[in-house]
Structure formats: C-alpha cells, structure tokens
Design a protein around this motif. Structure first.
Motif, PDB file in Angstrom:
ATOM      1  N   ASP A  48      37.154  51.413  42.739  1.00 42.44           N
ATOM      2  CA  ASP A  48      36.762  52.970  42.990  1.00 42.44           C
ATOM      3  C   ASP A  48      37.122  53.697  44.315  1.00 42.44           C
ATOM      4  OD1 ASP A  48      35.622  53.980  40.450  1.00 42.44           O
ATOM      5  OD2 ASP A  48      33.825  52.837  40.705  1.00 42.44           O
ATOM      6  N   ASP A  49      36.710  52.541  45.441  1.00 43.64           N
ATOM      7  CA  ASP A  49      36.876  52.874  46.994  1.00 43.64           C
ATOM      8  C   ASP A  49      38.490  53.247  47.110  1.00 43.64           C
ATOM      9  OD1 ASP A  49      37.839  52.121  49.496  1.00 43.64           O
ATOM     10  OD2 ASP A  49      35.682  52.543  49.946  1.00 43.64           O
ATOM     11  N   GLY A  50      39.490  52.422  46.551  1.00 42.76           N
ATOM     12  CA  GLY A  50      40.891  52.685  46.545  1.00 42.76           C
ATOM     13  C   GLY A  50      41.365  52.547  48.021  1.00 42.76           C
ATOM     14  N   GLY A  51      40.538  52.433  49.286  1.00 48.50           N
ATOM     15  CA  GLY A  51      41.191  52.222  50.455  1.00 48.50           C
ATOM     16  C   GLY A  51      42.078  51.189  50.823  1.00 48.50           C
ATOM     17  N   GLU A  52      42.741  51.142  51.816  1.00 52.75           N
ATOM     18  CA  GLU A  52      43.885  50.013  52.263  1.00 52.75           C
ATOM     19  C   GLU A  52      43.087  48.687  52.270  1.00 52.75           C
ATOM     20  OE1 GLU A  52      46.994  48.838  55.433  1.00 52.75           O
ATOM     21  OE2 GLU A  52      46.101  51.045  55.449  1.00 52.75           O
ATOM     22  N   GLN A  53      41.670  48.796  52.796  1.00 57.79           N
ATOM     23  CA  GLN A  53      40.978  47.658  53.098  1.00 57.79           C
ATOM     24  C   GLN A  53      40.627  46.809  51.727  1.00 57.79           C
ATOM     25  OE1 GLN A  53      40.724  46.482  56.269  1.00 57.79           O
ATOM     26  NE2 GLN A  53      39.457  44.616  56.119  1.00 57.79           N
ATOM     27  N   GLU A  54      40.074  47.854  50.920  1.00 55.31           N
ATOM     28  CA  GLU A  54      39.602  47.341  49.546  1.00 55.31           C
ATOM     29  C   GLU A  54      40.603  46.782  48.555  1.00 55.31           C
ATOM     30  OE1 GLU A  54      35.748  47.894  48.496  1.00 55.31           O
ATOM     31  OE2 GLU A  54      36.614  46.871  50.400  1.00 55.31           O
ATOM     32  N   ARG A  55      41.902  47.525  48.820  1.00 54.08           N
ATOM     33  CA  ARG A  55      43.016  47.107  48.229  1.00 54.08           C
ATOM     34  C   ARG A  55      43.598  45.753  48.672  1.00 54.08           C
ATOM     35  NH1 ARG A  55      44.925  52.408  48.985  1.00 54.08           N
ATOM     36  NH2 ARG A  55      46.491  51.521  50.354  1.00 54.08           N
ATOM     37  N   ALA A  56      43.503  45.445  49.851  1.00 51.35           N
ATOM     38  CA  ALA A  56      43.904  44.187  50.200  1.00 51.35           C
ATOM     39  C   ALA A  56      42.817  42.989  49.775  1.00 51.35           C
ATOM     40  CB  ALA A  56      43.814  44.038  51.969  1.00 51.35           C
ATOM     41  N   LEU A  57      41.515  43.637  50.076  1.00 48.80           N
ATOM     42  CA  LEU A  57      40.447  42.455  49.341  1.00 48.80           C
ATOM     43  C   LEU A  57      41.062  42.066  47.899  1.00 48.80           C
ATOM     44  CD1 LEU A  57      37.761  40.882  49.525  1.00 48.80           C
ATOM     45  CD2 LEU A  57      36.706  42.882  49.134  1.00 48.80           C
ATOM     46  N   LEU A  58      41.299  43.094  47.286  1.00 48.28           N
ATOM     47  CA  LEU A  58      41.463  42.799  45.797  1.00 48.28           C
ATOM     48  C   LEU A  58      42.487  41.832  45.537  1.00 48.28           C
ATOM     49  CD1 LEU A  58      41.078  46.347  44.002  1.00 48.28           C
ATOM     50  CD2 LEU A  58      39.516  44.345  43.765  1.00 48.28           C
ATOM     51  N   ARG A  59      43.758  41.733  46.410  1.00 49.84           N
ATOM     52  CA  ARG A  59      44.871  41.102  46.189  1.00 49.84           C
ATOM     53  C   ARG A  59      44.649  39.441  46.229  1.00 49.84           C
ATOM     54  NH1 ARG A  59      47.417  45.463  48.464  1.00 49.84           N
ATOM     55  NH2 ARG A  59      47.219  44.903  50.659  1.00 49.84           N
ATOM     56  N   ILE A  60      43.356  39.291  46.926  1.00 49.66           N
ATOM     57  CA  ILE A  60      43.036  37.873  47.182  1.00 49.66           C
ATOM     58  C   ILE A  60      41.835  37.436  46.311  1.00 49.66           C
ATOM     59  CG2 ILE A  60      41.695  38.173  48.946  1.00 49.66           C
ATOM     60  CD1 ILE A  60      42.825  35.401  50.147  1.00 49.66           C
ATOM     61  N   ALA A  61      40.824  38.437  46.120  1.00 51.33           N
ATOM     62  CA  ALA A  61      39.654  38.307  45.386  1.00 51.33           C
ATOM     63  C   ALA A  61      39.764  38.311  43.950  1.00 51.33           C
ATOM     64  CB  ALA A  61      38.463  39.344  45.894  1.00 51.33           C
ATOM     65  N   VAL A  62      40.781  39.123  43.294  1.00 56.85           N
ATOM     66  CA  VAL A  62      40.896  39.148  41.805  1.00 56.85           C
ATOM     67  C   VAL A  62      41.290  37.967  41.226  1.00 56.85           C
ATOM     68  CG1 VAL A  62      41.883  40.359  39.962  1.00 56.85           C
ATOM     69  CG2 VAL A  62      40.998  41.661  41.508  1.00 56.85           C
ATOM     70  N   PRO A  63      42.332  37.299  41.802  1.00 53.78           N
ATOM     71  CA  PRO A  63      42.704  35.885  41.284  1.00 53.78           C
ATOM     72  C   PRO A  63      41.756  34.962  41.517  1.00 53.78           C
ATOM     73  CG  PRO A  63      44.304  36.562  43.213  1.00 53.78           C
ATOM     74  CD  PRO A  63      43.445  37.910  42.560  1.00 53.78           C
ATOM     75  N   ALA A  64      41.190  35.051  42.753  1.00 59.18           N
ATOM     76  CA  ALA A  64      40.217  33.796  43.059  1.00 59.18           C
ATOM     77  C   ALA A  64      38.841  33.968  42.107  1.00 59.18           C
ATOM     78  CB  ALA A  64      39.764  33.900  44.498  1.00 59.18           C
ATOM     79  N   ALA A  65      38.600  35.111  42.012  1.00 59.45           N
ATOM     80  CA  ALA A  65      37.397  35.345  40.956  1.00 59.45           C
ATOM     81  C   ALA A  65      37.831  35.081  39.524  1.00 59.45           C
ATOM     82  CB  ALA A  65      37.158  36.895  41.161  1.00 59.45           C
ATOM     83  N   LYS A  66      38.872  35.529  39.149  1.00 53.28           N
ATOM     84  CA  LYS A  66      39.283  35.272  37.817  1.00 53.28           C
ATOM     85  C   LYS A  66      39.670  33.730  37.541  1.00 53.28           C
ATOM     86  CE  LYS A  66      42.361  35.138  33.962  1.00 53.28           C
ATOM     87  NZ  LYS A  66      43.046  34.067  33.545  1.00 53.28           N
ATOM     88  N   TYR A  67      39.981  32.898  38.583  1.00 49.58           N
ATOM     89  CA  TYR A  67      40.157  31.563  38.503  1.00 49.58           C
ATOM     90  C   TYR A  67      38.948  30.883  38.392  1.00 49.58           C
ATOM     91  CZ  TYR A  67      40.413  26.723  39.644  1.00 49.58           C
ATOM     92  OH  TYR A  67      40.382  25.250  39.655  1.00 49.58           O
ATOM     93  N   TRP A  68      37.994  31.077  39.400  1.00 42.06           N
ATOM     94  CA  TRP A  68      36.598  30.564  39.110  1.00 42.06           C
ATOM     95  C   TRP A  68      35.586  31.024  38.078  1.00 42.06           C
ATOM     96  CZ3 TRP A  68      34.859  25.827  40.069  1.00 42.06           C
ATOM     97  CH2 TRP A  68      33.516  25.801  40.454  1.00 42.06           C
ATOM     98  N   VAL A  69      35.386  32.211  38.062  1.00 40.63           N
ATOM     99  CA  VAL A  69      34.387  32.859  36.961  1.00 40.63           C
ATOM    100  C   VAL A  69      34.855  32.342  35.592  1.00 40.63           C
ATOM    101  CG1 VAL A  69      33.224  34.915  36.100  1.00 40.63           C
ATOM    102  CG2 VAL A  69      33.545  34.421  38.555  1.00 40.63           C
ATOM    103  N   THR A  70      36.239  32.392  35.286  1.00 41.89           N
ATOM    104  CA  THR A  70      36.265  32.072  33.981  1.00 41.89           C
ATOM    105  C   THR A  70      36.248  30.522  33.494  1.00 41.89           C
ATOM    106  OG1 THR A  70      38.918  32.108  34.445  1.00 41.89           O
ATOM    107  CG2 THR A  70      37.632  34.293  33.757  1.00 41.89           C
TER     108      THR A  70
END
Length: 544
Positions: free
Chosen positions: A363-385
């Motif tokens: 929702d934020d969509g800012g550069e900092q948040e987009r950068a966070l998603l690039r590492i946090a999404v695959p890490a979260a997808k790996y661990w939570v699932t």
C-alpha cells in the motif's frame, strides 16, 4: 435405561457462529495500525461482515461440501463435441461468489487496498483455501497486465469487479472475470526458462498462436490465463482467453485434472495448446520480468494463506481444549497442554503480523518499502509456509483421536498445510531468490536492516540475533548451501522485531526467548515454564 449408553458428554460444540475477523486479536491489531484513521471504520465494518460470514455454520458447511465433492473433468458433450469443462459442486460457486463480492480479487486501486484485501484473504482462507486460488491469481494478474497498457485497460475493470459471473461467455460480455495461469511444464517445473511451448506471431498487432503442453494450469475454468511460451525473441508472457471475442472456444484442451493431496475443492489441470490464440503481454523475450510482479503478489498470498490456515488450526485447538475436560479439569488449564497451545499461538501471531506488514508495504509503494519487499517476501514465503504443516499437525493432535477424524475438519487443514510451500516456487527457489536480492540489490538489505533496526535495544535476544545475522551475511563464500538457513534467520528476526514493536509483552517475550534466544525446543510445547503462557493462550482464544 434403553439408549443411556449413548449419552454424549464432554464433547465441545463445533466452532461456528463466530466472527473470524474480530476474534483474531493479532489480525485486528494489524489492520488498525496499517489503516489510515479516516478509513478504519469502513475497513473494520467490511472485515467484520466477512468475518461473520466466514464463521457461520452455513458457510463452513459449504467449505466441507466443496472439498468433499471435488471437481470433475468433462472433455466432451453428449454428442462428441470437445468442450473441456470442469464441473464443480454448487458450494464451490457459492464460496467463489462470496469471495469475489468481498473484494478479494483486487487491491490495486482501492484506498488501503492491500491491507484490507490481505486481512480478508486471511479470513476467507479459513473457510476453504481452494477457492482462494482463483481469487489470488485474478488479483495478482493486474500488475503483469499493466506491462501492456491496452490489455490492462480492457481487462482490469473485469478483474476488479465484485460480481461473480460464472457463465462461459466472451469476457467482454461478462460482468466480471477471473484469471488463471499456466507457467510450468513437465520437463522444467520451476525452471520456466526450460519451457518448450512455442509462440508463432500471427500479425504485427501482438497476436500469436501457441503450441505446447502445460504441466500445471491453475483454475482451468477461468476467463483468461497468463502463459509463458517461447517466441522468436525468447520466453514471453501471453494472455490466453478461454473464449474468443466471437464466442467460439479457444483451443484449450484439458487433458486431465491433478489428483492432489489437499486443495481438493480447486481444479488444477494439464492443458494442451494447439494453435491456441493469444495476445502478447510485454515485450518479446521479457516473459520472466513481465510475470515477476504477479509471482510476487501470489507469493504474498501464500504467506497470507498459510497464516490463515495456522490461525484456524490454533482457533480449533484452543476452542477444543477450552471445553474438553480430562484428568479432573479443562485441558486448557493443564500446564503441558497450555505450553503447546501457547507455542502454537506464538507461531500463528508471528505469521499474521509479518504477512500484514508486507501487505502494508504494498500500500505504501515507496522506494524503501519496495526494496524491503524484494527480500522480505521470499524470506517470509519460505519460512511461514514451512511452519504451517508442523503447526497444523500439532494442532490436530490437541484434539486427540478426534483430530484424526474427517468430521473435525483438522485433516483438511493438515492436507492443505504443505501447499503454499510448494506453490509459486518451493523452498529452495525462495531461498535462492533471497540470495539474489542480497547479492544484486544492496538497497533491499538496507531496507531490511532499517526495518529490524527500529527495535534496537528493546530486547537483548533480538539484538543478539541481529548481530549474528550480520556476521553470517558478512561471509557469503559458498553461500548457496546455506541459503535456507539465511532465509529462515531473516524471517525470524523480522518476525521478532515486529512482535517487539506491536505485540503484547508476553507474546514478544515468549517469541524472542523461544525462536531467537534458544529457550525453546525443536517441537511445539517446549517453552520455558516461567513465561506468562496463560495470557498468550487467552489472546488466541476464539470467542464463540
């Protein structure tokens, strides 16, 4: 007295007739902090309505019916014409209609769109995870279609519709449309660059014909599909409509439906293309970059889906133990059972808190948040699932033998629990994507460290875990063999940081001690007895 041996006592009532959203304190808290104050009442009302629907006895029964009567393939009609249709139980259509009307197919143009949809998706998963598959892909198709503005203008309003129009008609004649996808092939799996499906240009207007076989096609009765195929300039993304504009059927031959471990209500198919009409999405040879935004969105839905399954498993376990008595008292009051329930609750809350934080970043969509998603999404997808399956099994065990019986609903959760770890790239793929982000995008690591650094000094175990993680990141020699460990630690540290910031002290204390400080064992139910476990369990209890 005749029949007296069949008096039923000490059996908890089914967990129905409750508000799935409002009784989930972790989820409610996440929605409140990630939603602007002027929108909060609207969003809360919307999610409360969905929560009540989700917890109703009728809708829960629909979920059971849809899974008890899986879809069936009908390749030909009575006259021998090839039709390639999939027949679903009526409950499936009722559920899908509810999911579409709740706005679960789009988030891209609504205020607080991703947070409200993510919360709704997490809630709706607890009814039936199968119908969440077409809901997820329809939502996730939007950013990929935007690579071709003309296609986005044509299709996005249909995908954003809150009308479920199940009729098999050209998409332009429908009040709403759903999307599926067909990426993988039998010889390649996750290695989509090994695809052999061929795309031959028909004209200069971006139309092609496709020939090839797809090993997995999700939701084959959708109105359109995103497909990868080899064009003259390389792997390219295409839109394949189920029906052509003149009403004739596109060549979309469903060879068979997959007989899956779980996700039984949903159809997954093998399909054959033979001169199938398609439109290019994005540039030729740029298929992977075009589709990557869709993949990222569906991966977040994997995290949300697993968080939803965890929450339902914990809710069922806590509910059962609250009303079941053994050895002279309620199970929930027994110290060892309380330890198990608290440990499960910690895992569930950590998953929910992380998933909703990532939705807020969208929702934020800012550069900092987009950068966070690039590492946090695959890490979260790996661990939570990965954590979903052992949690579901342990929660089923809390019901004893009852949890092994289909009528309890727990076996369905257990069968469903491994799916999100496999779908959209299995564990190794996620771990390698984390490595790529670390090696190629230093801004991603910077954004991650900024996020976890917000809690510096708040918990000594979290501080130590961050320090150890930095040491590990400083030595990337031969790192591929350690990629899973890195993804796990990145996810755990982020979860710990978020819980320290947002969760009650007893939850953050227990999580940091058990997951980061080494105070917990390998199995659930091994938390230190000195913690306030009663408060942790009470926070997780669904109020029925």
């Amino acid at each position: 007295m005749a029949g007296s041996t069949h008096s039923v006592t000490n059996q908890p009532e089914p967990l129905v007739g409750y508000d799935v959203f409002s009784t989930d304190r972790a989820l409610v808290g996440a929605v409140e902090r990630h939603t602007a104050p002027d929108l909060l009442d609207e969003v809360r009302d919307e999610l409360t309505a969905l929560g009540r629907t989700s917890g109703s006895a009728q809708v829960q029964e629909w979920g059971a019916q849809a899974n008890g009567n899986p879809p069936r393939l009908r390749t030909h009609d009575r006259y021998g014409h090839r039709v390639d249709e999939v027949d679903f139980d009526p409950a499936w259509h009722r559920l899908l209609g509810k999911g579409v009307s709740a706005g679960l197919t789009t988030a891209w143009s609504r205020p607080a769109g991703h947070v409200r949809r993510a919360a709704g998706f997490l809630v709706w998963t607890q009814v039936d995870a199968g119908n969440c598959c077409p809901l997820s892909m329809t939502h996730a198709a939007v950013p990929a279609l935007r690579a071709e503005p003309a296609l986005a203008a044509e299709w996005e309003p249909r995908l954003a519709s809150t009308v479920y129009d199940r009729g098999l008609r050209p998409a332009g004649q429908k009040a709403g449309a759903l999307f599926g996808m067909a990426m993988t092939e039998k010889q390649g799996g996750s290695d989509v660059r090994a695809n052999t499906t061929a795309a031959r240009p028909l004209a200069e207007d971006g139309t092609y014909e496709l020939t090839g076989h797809k090993w997995f096609c999700s939701a084959p009765m959708s109105d359109g599909f995103l497909v990868l195929a080899q064009a003259p300039e390389g792997l390219t993304c295409f839109l394949v409509p189920r029906l052509l504009a003149d009403g004739t059927r596109n060549v979309f031959m469903i060879q068979r439906l997959k007989d899956k471990l779980g996700n039984r209500s949903n159809a997954s198919a093998e399909v054959e293309f033979d001169g199938t009409w398609a439109r290019r999405v994005g540039e030729e040879g740029r298929g992977v970059p075009t589709i990557i935004e869709m993949v990222a969105a569906t991966r977040l839905d994997c995290v949300l889906g697993s968080a939803g399954l965890m929450r339902q498993a914990v809710a069922q376990a806590v509910h059962h133990c609250t009303y079941r008595e053994a050895f002279g008292g309620r199970l929930v009051d027994k110290p060892l059972m309380r330890n198990v329930l608290a440990d499960l609750a910690l895992e569930s809350e950590a998953a929910t808190t992380l998933a909703m934080r990532l939705a807020a970043a969208y929702d934020d969509g800012g550069e900092q948040e987009r950068a966070l998603l690039r590492i946090a999404v695959p890490a979260a997808k790996y661990w939570v699932t990965k954590r979903c399956a052992p949690l579901a099994v342990e929660a089923a065990e809390c019901l004893g033998g009852n949890g092994y019986v289909e009528e309890s609903g727990m076996p369905r959760l257990v069968r469903e629990s491994p799916l999100n770890s496999i779908w959209e790239g299995a564990g190794n793929v996620q771990a390698l994507d984390v490595l790529r982000a670390l090696q190629r995008e230093p801004q991603a690591l910077n954004a991650y460290l900024l996020e976890v650094g917000r809690t510096r000094g708040a918990d000594h175990r979290l501080d130590a875990a961050v320090k150890d993680l930095l040491t590990e990141l400083g030595d990337l020699e031969g790192v591929e063999g350690r990629a899973r460990r890195l993804a796990e630690r990145l996810a755990l540290v982020l979860q710990g940081s978020l819980l320290v910031r947002y969760a009650p002290p007893e939850v953050a204390d227990a999580f940091c001690g058990a997951r980061l400080g080494g105070d917990g064992g390998a199995a659930f139910g091994t938390l230190p007895g000195t913690l306030d476990l009663e408060s942790v369990v009470e926070r997780a209890r669904p109020v029925a």
